[in-house]
Design a protein around this motif. Sequence first.
Motif, PDB file in Angstrom:
ATOM      1  N   ASP B 195      65.856 -24.541 -20.683  1.00 48.65           N
ATOM      2  CA  ASP B 195      65.754 -24.239 -19.250  1.00 48.65           C
ATOM      3  C   ASP B 195      64.970 -25.335 -18.528  1.00 48.65           C
ATOM      4  O   ASP B 195      65.367 -25.807 -17.460  1.00 48.65           O
ATOM      5  CB  ASP B 195      65.059 -22.879 -19.078  1.00 48.65           C
ATOM      6  CG  ASP B 195      64.878 -22.475 -17.626  1.00 48.65           C
ATOM      7  OD1 ASP B 195      65.897 -22.185 -16.969  1.00 48.65           O
ATOM      8  OD2 ASP B 195      63.734 -22.452 -17.142  1.00 48.65           O
ATOM      9  N   TRP B 196      63.879 -25.740 -19.142  1.00 44.37           N
ATOM     10  CA  TRP B 196      63.014 -26.768 -18.563  1.00 44.37           C
ATOM     11  C   TRP B 196      63.777 -28.088 -18.395  1.00 44.37           C
ATOM     12  O   TRP B 196      63.689 -28.762 -17.357  1.00 44.37           O
ATOM     13  CB  TRP B 196      61.795 -26.949 -19.473  1.00 44.37           C
ATOM     14  CG  TRP B 196      60.702 -27.807 -18.915  1.00 44.37           C
ATOM     15  CD1 TRP B 196      59.689 -27.418 -18.077  1.00 44.37           C
ATOM     16  CD2 TRP B 196      60.486 -29.198 -19.169  1.00 44.37           C
ATOM     17  NE1 TRP B 196      58.876 -28.479 -17.799  1.00 44.37           N
ATOM     18  CE2 TRP B 196      59.330 -29.583 -18.455  1.00 44.37           C
ATOM     19  CE3 TRP B 196      61.151 -30.161 -19.935  1.00 44.37           C
ATOM     20  CZ2 TRP B 196      58.833 -30.882 -18.485  1.00 44.37           C
ATOM     21  CZ3 TRP B 196      60.662 -31.458 -19.962  1.00 44.37           C
ATOM     22  CH2 TRP B 196      59.514 -31.803 -19.244  1.00 44.37           C
ATOM     23  N   ARG B 199      66.430 -27.908 -15.630  1.00 48.47           N
ATOM     24  CA  ARG B 199      65.876 -27.980 -14.280  1.00 48.47           C
ATOM     25  C   ARG B 199      65.313 -29.370 -13.971  1.00 48.47           C
ATOM     26  O   ARG B 199      64.812 -29.601 -12.874  1.00 48.47           O
ATOM     27  CB  ARG B 199      64.744 -26.958 -14.120  1.00 48.47           C
ATOM     28  CG  ARG B 199      65.190 -25.504 -14.126  1.00 48.47           C
ATOM     29  CD  ARG B 199      63.987 -24.596 -14.153  1.00 48.47           C
ATOM     30  NE  ARG B 199      64.307 -23.220 -14.458  1.00 48.47           N
ATOM     31  CZ  ARG B 199      64.405 -22.244 -13.541  1.00 48.47           C
ATOM     32  NH1 ARG B 199      64.235 -22.506 -12.269  1.00 48.47           N
ATOM     33  NH2 ARG B 199      64.681 -21.016 -13.908  1.00 48.47           N
ATOM     34  N   GLY B 201      62.708 -30.792 -15.650  1.00 51.90           N
ATOM     35  CA  GLY B 201      61.255 -30.798 -15.826  1.00 51.90           C
ATOM     36  C   GLY B 201      60.589 -29.840 -14.859  1.00 51.90           C
ATOM     37  O   GLY B 201      61.184 -28.836 -14.469  1.00 51.90           O
ATOM     38  N   TRP B 202      59.408 -30.164 -14.446  1.00 51.51           N
ATOM     39  CA  TRP B 202      58.673 -29.275 -13.536  1.00 51.51           C
ATOM     40  C   TRP B 202      59.255 -29.312 -12.137  1.00 51.51           C
ATOM     41  O   TRP B 202      59.656 -30.304 -11.640  1.00 51.51           O
ATOM     42  CB  TRP B 202      57.192 -29.662 -13.497  1.00 51.51           C
ATOM     43  CG  TRP B 202      56.475 -29.136 -14.685  1.00 51.51           C
ATOM     44  CD1 TRP B 202      56.035 -29.841 -15.767  1.00 51.51           C
ATOM     45  CD2 TRP B 202      56.126 -27.763 -14.935  1.00 51.51           C
ATOM     46  NE1 TRP B 202      55.446 -29.008 -16.685  1.00 51.51           N
ATOM     47  CE2 TRP B 202      55.486 -27.712 -16.188  1.00 51.51           C
ATOM     48  CE3 TRP B 202      56.311 -26.571 -14.224  1.00 51.51           C
ATOM     49  CZ2 TRP B 202      55.027 -26.536 -16.755  1.00 51.51           C
ATOM     50  CZ3 TRP B 202      55.852 -25.412 -14.786  1.00 51.51           C
ATOM     51  CH2 TRP B 202      55.217 -25.387 -16.036  1.00 51.51           C
TER      52      TRP B 202
END
Lengths: 202, 202
Positions: B195-196, B199, B201-202
Amino acid sequence: MGGDVIDFYFDFASPYAYLAAGRVDGLSQRVGRPVRWRPILLGAVFKISGGQPNLNKPLQGDYLRLDVPRCARLWEIPLHQPLPSPFPSLAASRAFYWLDQVGGEHSPAALARAVFQAHWAEGRDMALPENVLDVAASLGLERDAVEAGIAQSQVKDRLRAETEAAIARGVFGAPFFFIGHEPFWGADRMDQMEDWLQRGGW
Amino acid sequence: MGGDVIDFYFDFASPYAYLAAGRVDGLSQRVGRPVRWRPILLGAVFKISGGQPNLNKPLQGDYLRLDVPRCARLWEIPLHQPLPSPFPSLAASRAFYWLDQVGGEHSPAALARAVFQAHWAEGRDMALPENVLDVAASLGLERDAVEAGIAQSQVKDRLRAETEAAIARGVFGAPFFFIGHEPFWGADRMDQMEDWLQRGGW
């Protein structure tokens, strides 16, 4: 499959318990089982199990500050930034059991949801009894009645007894779930719990 | 997003590392990033972090014997029953780094997969060097060459150095992943890792 209830043990102080609280109603609906909310004092559990709050562990504490927001994003649960601190959850837990004891129209689970939300999504410090009273009042509870309730010795005893009962059952962390005799530990085991139920157990 | 490799730290002795090994190739394909397999000695990590094997913890040990099979079933990974014990993974880890060092047609990751499979899915005790040699031979490696290789001091040093490098990077358990500077701990964080990445990363 052992009973039809999902027992949900948690400490308001745990960010993972907050995440679990945000997922448990959906799970309950999908599997068609009610949830029995049970706040406990994780500190008492750790005295027996030898555990300690993850935030206090040197490396895991830093990791948790990344993992909790990533989990919240993945599961679409609102989270205050910066991450609020764990907190002494005595007042909130006692308010829960006081409400459970007096019965009536107000649901202890609704109070639990509101306390979790206030602390972890809104950053309001639920260590402070007056803030817990504010949350209770916002749900329509009488502030003075809650204040008197959380000071009752039978309410304090109830929280202690519930914590001891959880330990006796095998709870060694939070959030922790039981379906009958089957234990599930962690917000990250809720998918597994659903899978386990859908397969009809073992 | 920090580099394009998924660093995968594991100890062959960990059942959760085995489960992660069974999921990591699929993840790698879906996100289009190669995996760098890195066996380490979790015992050395625990000396620094103060951790201990979950199986040795009084309550968590019993829990793990339920959780590992439930995870395996959920993720469709074969698992020997009864659950094999963790084991001293020196021989297997040294064989991995010897192979990594000599290069050639044989992939260290393939050896790692085969060792994991032999112990955790087939119940063959990989604590015993001769069993590790059997696994290596079944992949077409020369048994005598592997036996000599795992006795080399530079191979032993390599394993120690890789473990120390992992600790220096912040690894405090296994399985443990890094994507650049971002740490992910546990087979149960692979969905979050995906998921990270998706997306950005942050």
